[in-house]
Design a protein around this motif. Structure first.
Motif, PDB file in Angstrom:
ATOM      1  N   PRO A  61     -91.447 -40.004 -30.534  1.00 44.54           N
ATOM      2  CA  PRO A  61     -92.150 -41.286 -30.555  1.00 44.54           C
ATOM      3  C   PRO A  61     -91.320 -42.434 -29.987  1.00 44.54           C
ATOM      4  CG  PRO A  61     -92.509 -40.121 -32.621  1.00 44.54           C
ATOM      5  CD  PRO A  61     -91.460 -39.356 -31.866  1.00 44.54           C
ATOM      6  N   GLY A  62     -91.797 -43.003 -28.888  1.00 46.15           N
ATOM      7  CA  GLY A  62     -91.184 -44.200 -28.338  1.00 46.15           C
ATOM      8  C   GLY A  62     -89.791 -44.059 -27.773  1.00 46.15           C
ATOM      9  N   ILE A  63     -89.351 -42.832 -27.435  1.00 47.78           N
ATOM     10  CA  ILE A  63     -87.976 -42.696 -26.945  1.00 47.78           C
ATOM     11  C   ILE A  63     -87.829 -43.034 -25.466  1.00 47.78           C
ATOM     12  CG2 ILE A  63     -87.347 -40.977 -28.679  1.00 47.78           C
ATOM     13  CD1 ILE A  63     -87.570 -38.837 -26.495  1.00 47.78           C
ATOM     14  N   GLY A  64     -88.942 -43.140 -24.735  1.00 46.26           N
ATOM     15  CA  GLY A  64     -88.868 -43.421 -23.311  1.00 46.26           C
ATOM     16  C   GLY A  64     -88.588 -42.174 -22.498  1.00 46.26           C
ATOM     17  N   MET A  65     -88.394 -42.376 -21.197  1.00 45.57           N
ATOM     18  CA  MET A  65     -88.155 -41.231 -20.308  1.00 45.57           C
ATOM     19  C   MET A  65     -86.945 -41.437 -19.410  1.00 45.57           C
ATOM     20  SD  MET A  65     -91.926 -39.847 -19.232  1.00 45.57           S
ATOM     21  CE  MET A  65     -91.174 -38.485 -18.334  1.00 45.57           C
ATOM     22  N   ASP A  66     -86.045 -42.326 -19.825  1.00 39.65           N
ATOM     23  CA  ASP A  66     -84.856 -42.580 -19.014  1.00 39.65           C
ATOM     24  C   ASP A  66     -83.811 -41.488 -19.242  1.00 39.65           C
ATOM     25  OD1 ASP A  66     -83.891 -43.171 -21.543  1.00 39.65           O
ATOM     26  OD2 ASP A  66     -83.613 -45.313 -21.156  1.00 39.65           O
ATOM     27  N   ALA A  67     -82.653 -41.662 -18.600  1.00 35.69           N
ATOM     28  CA  ALA A  67     -81.608 -40.636 -18.689  1.00 35.69           C
ATOM     29  C   ALA A  67     -81.140 -40.434 -20.120  1.00 35.69           C
ATOM     30  CB  ALA A  67     -80.433 -41.028 -17.784  1.00 35.69           C
ATOM     31  N   ARG A  68     -81.062 -41.522 -20.882  1.00 37.57           N
ATOM     32  CA  ARG A  68     -80.650 -41.426 -22.275  1.00 37.57           C
ATOM     33  C   ARG A  68     -81.618 -40.545 -23.061  1.00 37.57           C
ATOM     34  NH1 ARG A  68     -82.933 -43.780 -26.321  1.00 37.57           N
ATOM     35  NH2 ARG A  68     -81.871 -43.980 -28.336  1.00 37.57           N
ATOM     36  N   ALA A  69     -82.895 -40.804 -22.908  1.00 32.85           N
ATOM     37  CA  ALA A  69     -83.913 -40.032 -23.629  1.00 32.85           C
ATOM     38  C   ALA A  69     -83.870 -38.561 -23.243  1.00 32.85           C
ATOM     39  CB  ALA A  69     -85.296 -40.612 -23.360  1.00 32.85           C
ATOM     40  N   ARG A  70     -83.673 -38.293 -21.960  1.00 34.20           N
ATOM     41  CA  ARG A  70     -83.634 -36.909 -21.501  1.00 34.20           C
ATOM     42  C   ARG A  70     -82.429 -36.169 -22.089  1.00 34.20           C
ATOM     43  NH1 ARG A  70     -87.112 -36.219 -16.776  1.00 34.20           N
ATOM     44  NH2 ARG A  70     -88.191 -38.203 -16.467  1.00 34.20           N
ATOM     45  N   SER A  71     -81.301 -36.859 -22.172  1.00 32.54           N
ATOM     46  CA  SER A  71     -80.118 -36.243 -22.777  1.00 32.54           C
ATOM     47  C   SER A  71     -80.359 -35.912 -24.243  1.00 32.54           C
ATOM     48  CB  SER A  71     -78.912 -37.181 -22.652  1.00 32.54           C
ATOM     49  OG  SER A  71     -78.558 -37.390 -21.300  1.00 32.54           O
ATOM     50  N   ILE A  72     -81.007 -36.828 -24.934  1.00 34.81           N
ATOM     51  CA  ILE A  72     -81.302 -36.612 -26.348  1.00 34.81           C
ATOM     52  C   ILE A  72     -82.233 -35.425 -26.528  1.00 34.81           C
ATOM     53  CG2 ILE A  72     -82.508 -37.592 -28.342  1.00 34.81           C
ATOM     54  CD1 ILE A  72     -81.425 -40.329 -27.483  1.00 34.81           C
ATOM     55  N   VAL A  73     -83.271 -35.350 -25.725  1.00 33.55           N
ATOM     56  CA  VAL A  73     -84.238 -34.252 -25.838  1.00 33.55           C
ATOM     57  C   VAL A  73     -83.558 -32.912 -25.606  1.00 33.55           C
ATOM     58  CG1 VAL A  73     -86.253 -33.177 -24.757  1.00 33.55           C
ATOM     59  CG2 VAL A  73     -86.293 -35.614 -25.330  1.00 33.55           C
ATOM     60  N   HIS A  74     -82.756 -32.814 -24.562  1.00 28.98           N
ATOM     61  CA  HIS A  74     -82.074 -31.547 -24.270  1.00 28.98           C
ATOM     62  C   HIS A  74     -81.143 -31.145 -25.414  1.00 28.98           C
ATOM     63  CE1 HIS A  74     -83.300 -30.472 -20.178  1.00 28.98           C
ATOM     64  NE2 HIS A  74     -83.339 -31.767 -19.913  1.00 28.98           N
ATOM     65  N   ALA A  75     -80.352 -32.106 -25.896  1.00 25.37           N
ATOM     66  CA  ALA A  75     -79.408 -31.800 -26.972  1.00 25.37           C
ATOM     67  C   ALA A  75     -80.139 -31.435 -28.260  1.00 25.37           C
ATOM     68  CB  ALA A  75     -78.484 -32.995 -27.207  1.00 25.37           C
TER      69      ALA A  75
END
Length: 294
Positions: free
Chosen positions: A112-126
């Motif tokens: 929810p609301g994490i966005g789609m920038d590089a930070r968000a992508r790193s979080i999703v992968h981890a």
């Protein structure tokens, strides 16, 4: 519970009396008894998504909720949800810190609301890697679904019980079909997605459909157009996550959460009117559903 034919598919239907399946409070218990939920949500300007999901989880009975969010949201979340544990990350998230947060949790909500920038992508992968390693049940929602669709991440490779909660636009990106095509075959699209990806699919629409990986399908008959408001999906993710944290079996937690969400929405509409209600009113109305009360 009864059954009904919808879009040529026979589906089970939960009714109000099925709220008896919700986890009960017991005399000898503590906050740990009712689970630890990690909510990975919110980015700059989107603190509300994290607040709504976490607050819904608490109202649904979770013992402890930890919100992992952007540093910019620290003050807002601590003011809005003082009961929540807070964990923040900067522009370069540390995978080890995310792994530790997942390791702590009984269940995870991500998106929810994490966005789609590089930070968000790193979080999703981890987070997905850690969820798979631990075998932790998880709700994947909103921007996390968009990142999965954009990067073609395999959900089947996640070795855990996964509940995906897309609306029609997010499902369109996940399956590369037009929204209209999906809308004309809600049950079929959800069934194919659940079976192909070995996940539970909660496909949100006027009549939300929940499909298990084995094809078992549930049709929701609660809810109203007043719930078509920003943040309503964040509330649902928190309710599902809360039930998972309380160790409700995932095959039951998903359709049961949808029932509760819709009933709370109906209670809010009755009290305020469909035009006036907001997502937070759905959370407030959880207490109006008699069977949920301790």
């Amino acid at each position: 519970m009864k059954s009904r034919i919808y879009e040529n598919i026979e589906m089970a239907v939960f009714e109000r009396e099925d709220l008896s399946l919700l986890p009960k409070r017991v005399q000898r218990s503590n906050k740990g008894t009712y689970g630890k939920l990690l909510v990975i949500a919110g980015s700059f300007g989107m603190a509300g998504a994290a607040c709504l999901s976490a607050r819904a989880a608490y109202r649904m009975g979770a013992g402890i909720v930890c919100v992992l969010t952007a540093e910019e949201n620290r003050v807002i979340i601590q003011q809005q949800i003082p009961e929540a544990v807070l964990s923040v990350c900067g522009d370069r998230p540390d995978p080890a810190e995310i792994a530790a947060a997942v390791s702590w949790a009984s269940a995870v909500v991500i998106g929810p609301g994490i966005g789609m920038d590089a930070r968000a992508r790193s979080i999703v992968h981890a987070a997905l890697e850690s969820i798979s390693k631990k075998g932790c049940p998880a709700v994947i929602d909103a921007d996390a679904l968009n990142i999965i669709a954009d990067e073609k991440i395999s959900l089947r490779d996640i070795k855990s019980d996964i509940v995906c909660t897309p609306h029609l636009g997010e499902m369109s990106r996940l399956v590369s079909k037009d929204v209209d095509e999906i809308a004309n075959d809600i049950g079929g699209v959800a069934k194919d997605f659940a079976e192909e990806n070995d996940v539970i699919c909660v496909l949100k629409d006027y009549r939300t459909v929940t499909v298990l990986p084995n094809g078992m399908s549930y049709l929701n008959l609660t809810g109203n157009p007043g719930m078509a408001t920003a943040g309503s999906g964040d509330v649902l993710s928190g309710i599902v996550g809360s039930l998972l944290a309380q160790r409700v079996p995932v095959n039951l937690a998903a359709p049961l959460a949808v029932l509760v969400h819709g009933l709370a929405g109906d209670a809010a509409a009755e009290r305020l009117g469909m035009r006036q209600m907001m997502a937070g009113d759905i959370i407030d109305s959880l207490s109006e559903i008699e069977e949920i009360r301790d």
